[in-house]
Design an enzyme around this catalytic site. Sequence first.
Site, PDB file in Angstrom:
ATOM      1  N   GLU A 173     -18.769  13.758 -26.341  1.00  0.00           N
ATOM      2  CA  GLU A 173     -18.383  12.462 -26.939  1.00  0.00           C
ATOM      3  C   GLU A 173     -18.752  12.355 -28.417  1.00  0.00           C
ATOM      4  O   GLU A 173     -19.386  11.382 -28.842  1.00  0.00           O
ATOM      5  CB  GLU A 173     -19.022  11.309 -26.149  1.00  0.00           C
ATOM      6  CG  GLU A 173     -18.504  11.210 -24.743  1.00  0.00           C
ATOM      7  CD  GLU A 173     -18.918   9.915 -24.013  1.00  0.00           C
ATOM      8  OE1 GLU A 173     -19.804   9.201 -24.504  1.00  0.00           O
ATOM      9  OE2 GLU A 173     -18.331   9.647 -22.956  1.00  0.00           O
ATOM     10  N   GLU A 292     -15.744  12.996 -17.296  1.00  0.00           N
ATOM     11  CA  GLU A 292     -16.533  11.810 -16.931  1.00  0.00           C
ATOM     12  C   GLU A 292     -15.558  10.740 -16.472  1.00  0.00           C
ATOM     13  O   GLU A 292     -14.695  10.308 -17.253  1.00  0.00           O
ATOM     14  CB  GLU A 292     -17.354  11.273 -18.115  1.00  0.00           C
ATOM     15  CG  GLU A 292     -18.550  12.141 -18.463  1.00  0.00           C
ATOM     16  CD  GLU A 292     -19.439  11.537 -19.531  1.00  0.00           C
ATOM     17  OE1 GLU A 292     -19.507  10.287 -19.620  1.00  0.00           O
ATOM     18  OE2 GLU A 292     -20.059  12.313 -20.275  1.00  0.00           O
TER      19      GLU A 292
HETATM   20  O1  LIG Z   1     -17.130   3.406 -24.039  1.00  0.00           O
HETATM   21  N1  LIG Z   1     -18.346   3.391 -24.224  1.00  0.00           N
HETATM   22  O2  LIG Z   1     -18.889   2.426 -24.804  1.00  0.00           O
HETATM   23  C1  LIG Z   1     -19.156   4.461 -23.773  1.00  0.00           C
HETATM   24  C2  LIG Z   1     -20.510   4.466 -24.090  1.00  0.00           C
HETATM   25  C3  LIG Z   1     -21.309   5.524 -23.664  1.00  0.00           C
HETATM   26  C4  LIG Z   1     -20.761   6.546 -22.947  1.00  0.00           C
HETATM   27  O3  LIG Z   1     -21.610   7.558 -22.593  1.00  0.00           O
HETATM   28  C5  LIG Z   1     -21.217   8.540 -21.682  1.00  0.00           C
HETATM   29  O4  LIG Z   1     -21.531   8.083 -20.395  1.00  0.00           O
HETATM   30  C6  LIG Z   1     -22.847   8.454 -20.105  1.00  0.00           C
HETATM   31  C7  LIG Z   1     -23.098   8.278 -18.628  1.00  0.00           C
HETATM   32  O5  LIG Z   1     -22.356   9.150 -17.822  1.00  0.00           O
HETATM   33  C8  LIG Z   1     -22.892   9.863 -20.644  1.00  0.00           C
HETATM   34  O6  LIG Z   1     -24.182  10.303 -20.960  1.00  0.00           O
HETATM   35  C9  LIG Z   1     -22.078   9.772 -21.889  1.00  0.00           C
HETATM   36  O7  LIG Z   1     -21.378  10.964 -22.128  1.00  0.00           O
HETATM   37  C10 LIG Z   1     -19.428   6.532 -22.632  1.00  0.00           C
HETATM   38  C11 LIG Z   1     -18.603   5.491 -23.052  1.00  0.00           C
END
Ligand SMILES: O=[N+]([O-])c1ccc(O[C@@H]2O[C@@H](CO)[C@H](O)[C@H]2O)cc1
Length: 502
Positions: A173, A292
């Site tokens: 990400e 994810e």
């Molecule tokens: O859309 N968002 O605001 C958002 C914020 C955080 C986010 O984190 C992801 O999700 C976390 C939990 O699986 C993982 O460690 C990361 O890759 C994924 C999406």
Amino acid sequence: MLTASLVIDPAFVVGPVRRRTFGSFVEHLGRCVYTGIHDPEHETADEDGFRGDVLDLVKELGTGTVRYPGGNFVSGYRWEDGVGPREQRPARLDLAWHSTEPNTVGVDEFMRWARKADVEPMMAVNLGTRGVQEALDILEYCNVAGGTHLSDLRRANGAEEPYGIRMWCLGNEMDGPWQIGHKTAHEYGRVAAEAARAMRMIDPDLELVVCGSSSSAMPTFGAWEATVLEETYEHVDYVSAHAYYSEKDGDLASFLASAVDMDHFIDSVSATADAVRAARKLTKRIHISFDEWNVWYQHRAESRPPTGDDWPVAPVLLEDRYNVADAVVVGNLLISLLRHTDRVHSASLAQLVNVIAPIMTEPGGRSWRQTTFHPFALTSEHAKGEVLQVAVDAPTLETEKFGEVAALDAVATRDPETGAVAIFAVNRSTTESLTLTVDVRSLGDVRVVGAQTLSNPDHTWAASADDATSVLPVENGTAVVSDGVVTVELPAVSWSVVRLGA
Ligand SMILES: O=[N+]([O-])c1ccc(O[C@@H]2O[C@@H](CO)[C@H](O)[C@H]2O)cc1
């Protein structure tokens, strides 16, 4: 009462059912690793400290691949901290989750666990605080047979044979401003391309995943994929996609239609990848690693990391409790992933244990299955062979978020060797049951082998340690076949699998 119909024909194949579609994710986050998969004090713990009860549940879930070690965590991770004698491993601040990482579990322990769980590992490298060299180092440690410093270090640490890890994520990400070492698409595309190019010098057959967007709602969604793929196209095999859904403001109807968004997301990323392909006059196709996906109530307090001077080890974080509606959505998202098996070659339910997970544990205590466990396990068990295109004729429902959506969503799989067919179906209506008829004349003489439905008059029922079994998928006795037509009743807010065989 609603009615809908499907036509199934074994001639119309989308692609193979892939074991990698049923992947999951273990991150050093909250209690996923510590007191989740690893709990040396637990009565079922093995010689490596892994919980036997959790290993059994992971096998029952039917997980294919497991992504590790993050997630946001990986963007600050020094993998060397987690190898070698335990007493010499440093504790570190985990900035992503405002926690302390004891490094008791590292890559060698994870690989031992993956072997015991019978899952394929999928490793992520840190392109947040680190770069090409450290990506090469962990690859050498894991995959080179021996005769070099890092491969011999692995052997000295007890793993004589190389791990042969095929799938590698080039960071995590990197489009998210919350990411440690967050980058612009151009900055990230460059470092990902160079990491990929160098990693392939060690092993040209690696399968490499470049970071797509953290969500389709990101302001850079689309442009990010285009720029990153322009930089990396010939060096990578997959672009990642991440999506989390939740019921907001009591809008159950929109929530139940979440798979409409996933369908659109997959189509959009595919179109962007194909646009780069066309502009560059290339023939190779980039596939999607949906590494994810889940239901996640991000606004709830337990999703917020600790703050201030408190840097706990393995705090309670993201421990969402899932209800029946959440499970129906998870089942529907799997239908979407299967339907796109020609494009989505890998996917990971985020995550596996305790952290937005189908499997929950108490430290040193009980473990149980959340509602979302069941559609995942049943789909993994019964989706075999090939995914078939299904022709759906269904009434529509009005939703605030997605406009008119089909009340029924479905996909079918067929095992060409045994002729076994599985139909996975969701009734998205919040109030009305639905009579589904399936034209299976092209399958010849078949009978209903079994049908299971997950539903409950109270769709807010959630499993807990004390009661994880009051609501389970139950045999759906309404499923019958007559004159080449299957008929089955699907209650409101339900997920079902209907199995046909000779
Ligand atoms: O859309 N968002 O605001 C958002 C914020 C955080 C986010 O984190 C992801 O999700 C976390 C939990 O699986 C993982 O460690 C990361 O890759 C994924 C999406």
